[in-house]
Motif scaffolding. Structure first.
Motif, PDB file in Angstrom:
ATOM      1  N   ASN A 508       0.816  -1.209   0.000  1.00  0.00           N
ATOM      2  CA  ASN A 508       0.000   0.000   0.000  1.00  0.00           C
ATOM      3  C   ASN A 508       0.850   1.260   0.000  1.00  0.00           C
ATOM      4  OD1 ASN A 508      -2.550   1.679   0.679  1.00  0.00           O
ATOM      5  ND2 ASN A 508      -1.199   2.112   2.406  1.00  0.00           N
ATOM      6  N   PHE A 509       1.975   1.231   0.747  1.00  0.00           N
ATOM      7  CA  PHE A 509       2.773   2.443   0.918  1.00  0.00           C
ATOM      8  C   PHE A 509       3.584   2.800  -0.324  1.00  0.00           C
ATOM      9  CE2 PHE A 509       5.403   5.486   3.273  1.00  0.00           C
ATOM     10  CZ  PHE A 509       4.459   6.001   4.152  1.00  0.00           C
ATOM     11  N   GLU A 510       3.620   1.914  -1.293  1.00  0.00           N
ATOM     12  CA  GLU A 510       4.343   2.193  -2.532  1.00  0.00           C
ATOM     13  C   GLU A 510       3.768   3.401  -3.270  1.00  0.00           C
ATOM     14  OE1 GLU A 510       4.275  -1.401  -4.746  1.00  0.00           O
ATOM     15  OE2 GLU A 510       5.837  -2.389  -3.525  1.00  0.00           O
ATOM     16  N   ARG A 511       2.505   3.737  -3.010  1.00  0.00           N
ATOM     17  CA  ARG A 511       1.893   4.876  -3.703  1.00  0.00           C
ATOM     18  C   ARG A 511       2.412   6.212  -3.181  1.00  0.00           C
ATOM     19  NH1 ARG A 511      -4.120   5.812  -1.299  1.00  0.00           N
ATOM     20  NH2 ARG A 511      -3.962   4.645   0.650  1.00  0.00           N
ATOM     21  N   PHE A 512       3.074   6.197  -2.019  1.00  0.00           N
ATOM     22  CA  PHE A 512       3.612   7.432  -1.459  1.00  0.00           C
ATOM     23  C   PHE A 512       5.088   7.556  -1.833  1.00  0.00           C
ATOM     24  CE2 PHE A 512       0.299   5.989   1.604  1.00  0.00           C
ATOM     25  CZ  PHE A 512      -0.646   6.966   1.304  1.00  0.00           C
ATOM     26  N   SER A 513       5.333   7.892  -3.069  1.00  0.00           N
ATOM     27  CA  SER A 513       6.695   7.907  -3.601  1.00  0.00           C
ATOM     28  C   SER A 513       7.498   9.126  -3.171  1.00  0.00           C
ATOM     29  CB  SER A 513       6.648   7.856  -5.135  1.00  0.00           C
ATOM     30  OG  SER A 513       5.888   8.943  -5.645  1.00  0.00           O
ATOM     31  N   ASN A 514       6.796  10.172  -2.713  1.00  0.00           N
ATOM     32  CA  ASN A 514       7.502  11.421  -2.413  1.00  0.00           C
ATOM     33  C   ASN A 514       7.628  11.696  -0.913  1.00  0.00           C
ATOM     34  OD1 ASN A 514       4.730  11.736  -2.198  1.00  0.00           O
ATOM     35  ND2 ASN A 514       4.711  13.838  -2.950  1.00  0.00           N
ATOM     36  N   VAL A 515       7.512  10.665  -0.054  1.00  0.00           N
ATOM     37  CA  VAL A 515       7.675  10.875   1.380  1.00  0.00           C
ATOM     38  C   VAL A 515       9.148  10.773   1.749  1.00  0.00           C
ATOM     39  CG1 VAL A 515       5.387   9.957   1.900  1.00  0.00           C
ATOM     40  CG2 VAL A 515       7.375   8.443   1.990  1.00  0.00           C
ATOM     41  N   GLU A 516       9.483  11.303   2.915  1.00  0.00           N
ATOM     42  CA  GLU A 516      10.861  11.242   3.395  1.00  0.00           C
ATOM     43  C   GLU A 516      11.273   9.779   3.610  1.00  0.00           C
ATOM     44  OE1 GLU A 516      12.890  13.742   3.803  1.00  0.00           O
ATOM     45  OE2 GLU A 516      11.455  15.332   3.320  1.00  0.00           O
ATOM     46  N   PRO A 517      12.521   9.410   3.304  1.00  0.00           N
ATOM     47  CA  PRO A 517      12.975   8.021   3.451  1.00  0.00           C
ATOM     48  C   PRO A 517      12.797   7.470   4.864  1.00  0.00           C
ATOM     49  CG  PRO A 517      14.556   9.288   2.170  1.00  0.00           C
ATOM     50  CD  PRO A 517      13.563  10.273   2.696  1.00  0.00           C
ATOM     51  N   GLU A 518      13.008   8.327   5.897  1.00  0.00           N
ATOM     52  CA  GLU A 518      12.889   7.833   7.266  1.00  0.00           C
ATOM     53  C   GLU A 518      11.453   7.473   7.632  1.00  0.00           C
ATOM     54  OE1 GLU A 518      13.534  12.400   7.557  1.00  0.00           O
ATOM     55  OE2 GLU A 518      14.235  10.706   6.342  1.00  0.00           O
ATOM     56  N   ILE A 519      10.490   8.095   6.964  1.00  0.00           N
ATOM     57  CA  ILE A 519       9.090   7.747   7.207  1.00  0.00           C
ATOM     58  C   ILE A 519       8.781   6.385   6.584  1.00  0.00           C
ATOM     59  CG2 ILE A 519       6.690   8.381   6.769  1.00  0.00           C
ATOM     60  CD1 ILE A 519       7.551  11.304   6.843  1.00  0.00           C
ATOM     61  N   LYS A 520       9.251   6.168   5.379  1.00  0.00           N
ATOM     62  CA  LYS A 520       9.035   4.883   4.719  1.00  0.00           C
ATOM     63  C   LYS A 520       9.678   3.749   5.504  1.00  0.00           C
ATOM     64  CE  LYS A 520       9.223   2.691   0.168  1.00  0.00           C
ATOM     65  NZ  LYS A 520       9.586   2.865  -1.261  1.00  0.00           N
ATOM     66  N   LYS A 521      10.861   4.001   6.076  1.00  0.00           N
ATOM     67  CA  LYS A 521      11.567   2.972   6.838  1.00  0.00           C
ATOM     68  C   LYS A 521      10.915   2.695   8.186  1.00  0.00           C
ATOM     69  CE  LYS A 521      16.107   3.953   4.806  1.00  0.00           C
ATOM     70  NZ  LYS A 521      17.471   4.489   5.070  1.00  0.00           N
ATOM     71  N   ALA A 522       9.994   3.571   8.611  1.00  0.00           N
ATOM     72  CA  ALA A 522       9.348   3.413   9.915  1.00  0.00           C
ATOM     73  C   ALA A 522       8.248   2.351   9.907  1.00  0.00           C
ATOM     74  CB  ALA A 522       8.760   4.745  10.379  1.00  0.00           C
ATOM     75  N   GLY A 523       7.907   1.847   8.738  1.00  0.00           N
ATOM     76  CA  GLY A 523       6.898   0.804   8.644  1.00  0.00           C
ATOM     77  C   GLY A 523       7.518  -0.574   8.669  1.00  0.00           C
ATOM     78  N   PRO A 524       6.715  -1.618   8.524  1.00  0.00           N
ATOM     79  CA  PRO A 524       7.261  -2.983   8.483  1.00  0.00           C
ATOM     80  C   PRO A 524       8.170  -3.168   7.279  1.00  0.00           C
ATOM     81  CG  PRO A 524       4.943  -2.956   7.848  1.00  0.00           C
ATOM     82  CD  PRO A 524       5.252  -1.597   8.366  1.00  0.00           C
ATOM     83  N   GLN A 525       9.170  -4.011   7.434  1.00  0.00           N
ATOM     84  CA  GLN A 525      10.129  -4.270   6.366  1.00  0.00           C
ATOM     85  C   GLN A 525       9.996  -5.722   5.893  1.00  0.00           C
ATOM     86  OE1 GLN A 525      12.065  -1.595   5.229  1.00  0.00           O
ATOM     87  NE2 GLN A 525      10.734  -0.528   6.697  1.00  0.00           N
ATOM     88  N   ILE A 526      10.276  -5.943   4.620  1.00  0.00           N
ATOM     89  CA  ILE A 526      10.192  -7.289   4.048  1.00  0.00           C
ATOM     90  C   ILE A 526      11.260  -8.183   4.671  1.00  0.00           C
ATOM     91  CG2 ILE A 526      10.418  -8.672   1.951  1.00  0.00           C
ATOM     92  CD1 ILE A 526       9.322  -6.324   0.376  1.00  0.00           C
ATOM     93  N   LYS A 527      10.825  -9.358   5.134  1.00  0.00           N
ATOM     94  CA  LYS A 527      11.772 -10.310   5.723  1.00  0.00           C
ATOM     95  C   LYS A 527      12.232 -11.303   4.671  1.00  0.00           C
ATOM     96  CE  LYS A 527      10.052 -10.118  10.458  1.00  0.00           C
ATOM     97  NZ  LYS A 527       9.618 -10.909  11.627  1.00  0.00           N
ATOM     98  N   SER A 528      13.516 -11.617   4.713  1.00  0.00           N
ATOM     99  CA  SER A 528      14.073 -12.558   3.739  1.00  0.00           C
ATOM    100  C   SER A 528      13.706 -13.982   4.119  1.00  0.00           C
ATOM    101  CB  SER A 528      15.590 -12.408   3.698  1.00  0.00           C
ATOM    102  OG  SER A 528      16.156 -12.590   4.972  1.00  0.00           O
TER     103      SER A 528
END
Length: 528
Positions: A508-528
């Motif tokens: 869902n968050f992929e649609r917010f392409s122009n947000v600050e990088p630290e905000i994007k990193k504040a969400g869940p991250q893909i696990k390997s």
């Protein structure tokens, strides 16, 4: 041309009665006499809304003109309507009104006199006019001698569009013209469309003044600076949690945040009634009295007693009442800057913790994500909880780019050092259909601990799936429910479901392409 001028012309040429700003007693009498509604044993007015028992977002439009073309975020949420179509609907509305008695209400949206929108609402139903009299701020309250509306709302449920000729999705329409300063509503009797149309108008206008419009409830303690905000979609608990006997209600649904503080947009509340009990929600229960308006609540037509647990007509049963019916409510509904923000979600996956503390970046991430589950009845076609993401916890009402609202919120969090928590009022111990809804008593205890500062004194563990900070203990709450993984019998099943929801967040968050990088990193991250 202003509708008020048209109304005077209609009244003269067709000898039809225009009822202007009738008192509560007369509106009730007329609604009953015209068989629009009936009185309940509590003295409240009861009405059914017919086919539409919730909002119809697919039938909502904004006129695309020179003033909105470059400002509105066009798409599925904000559908464009041509000026020609709006003008055609407007002319049909005039003809329709000329053959009927109509009711007008004059008032304002916005308790802060520095930031008020003066409104006039025109109705064909007396009970609709009573509804807006409960929900908005009455002109008598604001002591206005010469009311000149900034915006007009015309609600005519019996007027239907021609979907083919008008190039619309159906016979129903909720159309906003910022150039004409008017809302036209037709084909639906659901009263909430009037309320949310005004909210949408404010969401467009106020950011240009540096004011953040918010889909949230608000309350305060003994001090005007002890303010808490509750963001969330319908059914997540905004009204219930803000109607706290230990605190003073500012408002239950819509507010603005200016440089001076928080102010309510409305003069009333619009609470869900399904499953309502005096024990769990005493303030709402006691507000159902003379002058209040009930929608679609099951009723015994012989005894006029209400059946709050009966969802025969809809899960989205409602009551509208003046905020003065809440004991200790703040009037006028103005307060200082919030010290705590609660982001509410009803998680149908059953994997989010019942409460977690957020960093500023996490707060921005979850505000933009707006995750919850649409609950049955709040929109047409929703019959059971459905996972969804609604930006800023109010995407259906946001005409502008979501980043406009998010940036305003982020600035205010920084400026006023606000603490932010994510609270899950949904399921625990399993997904919807397996787990159980988190007990309201526990949620209240957790929210009070967040507001009074108790959660500043406890230790936290960071969740491995979402990066959320979960308190280890909260007085009055069983420790085992604080970490949702502990409530699942099958821990592997929990991990799988949590990862599934985390991936939905990321997608869902992929649609917010122009947000600050630290905000994007504040969400869940893909696990390997």
């Amino acid at each position: 041309m202003r509708i008020v001028k048209v109304l005077n012309k209609v009244d003269t040429l067709y000898s039809r009665k225009v009822h202007q700003n009738l008192p509560v007693s007369q509106l009730i009498e007329m609604a009953v006499t015209r068989k629009e509604a009936m009185l309940t044993e509590q003295g409240a007015l009861h009405a059914y809304t017919g086919e539409f028992t919730g909002r119809s977002p697919k039938d909502k439009y904004i006129v695309k003109d020179s003033s909105t073309k470059e400002k509105v975020k066009w798409g599925k949420i904000n559908q464009p309507m041509s000026q020609q179509t709006f003008d055609s609907l407007y002319q049909r509305a005039l003809e329709y009104m000329s053959e009927r008695e109509i009711f007008t209400f004059d008032g304002v949206a916005g308790a802060d006199p520095n930031h008020q929108l003066s409104i006039r609402v025109i109705n064909e139903f007396a009970w609709h006019n009573l509804f807006v009299k409960q929900l908005f701020i009455d002109q008598n309250v604001i002591d206005s001698e010469n009311h000149k509306p900034d915006f007009e709302v015309v609600c005519l449920p019996g007027l239907k569009a021609d979907p083919i000729a008008d190039d619309l999705n159906s016979e129903t329409f909720i159309a906003v013209s910022f150039e004409r300063r008017m809302v036209l509503i037709g084909g639906t009797a659901y009263a909430g469309e009037m309320k949310k149309s005004v909210f949408s108008v404010l969401n467009y206008l106020l950011p240009f003044e540096g004011i953040l419009p918010m889909h949230c409830s608000a309350n305060m303690g003994d001090s005007p600076d002890d303010v808490a905000l509750f963001f969330g979609l319908s059914g997540t608990g905004k009204t219930t949690l803000s109607a706290d006997p230990e605190r003073k209600l500012i408002g239950d649904d819509e507010h603005g945040w200016s440089d001076n503080g928080v102010f309510n947009f409305e003069g009333g509340c619009y609470a869900k009634c399904i499953g309502l009990s005096q024990e769990k929600e005493p303030q709402i229960w006691n507000a159902i009295q003379y002058g209040s308006v009930l929608e679609n609540v099951a009723i015994d037509e012989d005894t006029r007693s209400l059946k709050f647990n009966d969802n025969t007509h809809t899960e989205n049963t409602r009551v509208a009442y003046s905020i003065e019916k809440i004991s200790g409510a703040v009037t006028p509904s103005i307060a200082g800057h919030p010290k705590v923000i609660i982001l509410l979600t009803a998680d149908a996956f059953g994997v989010l913790p019942p409460i977690s503390k957020l960093t500023k970046e996490q707060a921005m991430y979850h505000f933009l994500s707006g995750y919850t589950s649409k609950l049955a009845g709040t929109e047409r076609g929703i019959t059971e909880p459905e996972a969804t993401f609604s930006t800023c916890f109010g995407e259906p009402f946001l005409p502008l780019d979501p980043n406009v609202y998010a940036e305003l919120l982020g600035k205010k969090i920084d400026d006023h050092d606000v603490r932010v928590y994510l609270v899950n009022t949904g399921w625990s111990g399993g997904a919807y259909g397996v787990g159980e809804r988190i007990k309201l008593a526990y949620t209240r205890t957790m929210v009070r601990a967040a507001i009074n500062g108790d959660l500043e004194k406890v230790n936290y563990n960071q969740d491995s799936h979402f990066g959320l900070f979960i308190p280890e203990t909260i007085a009055g709450v069983p420790t085992e429910i604080l970490n949702p993984r502990h409530t699942w019998e099958n821990k592997n099943a929990y991990d799988k479901k949590a990862q599934e929801l985390a991936e939905r967040f990321i997608s869902n968050f992929e649609r917010f392409s122009n947000v600050e990088p630290e905000i994007k990193k504040a969400g869940p991250q893909i696990k390997s």
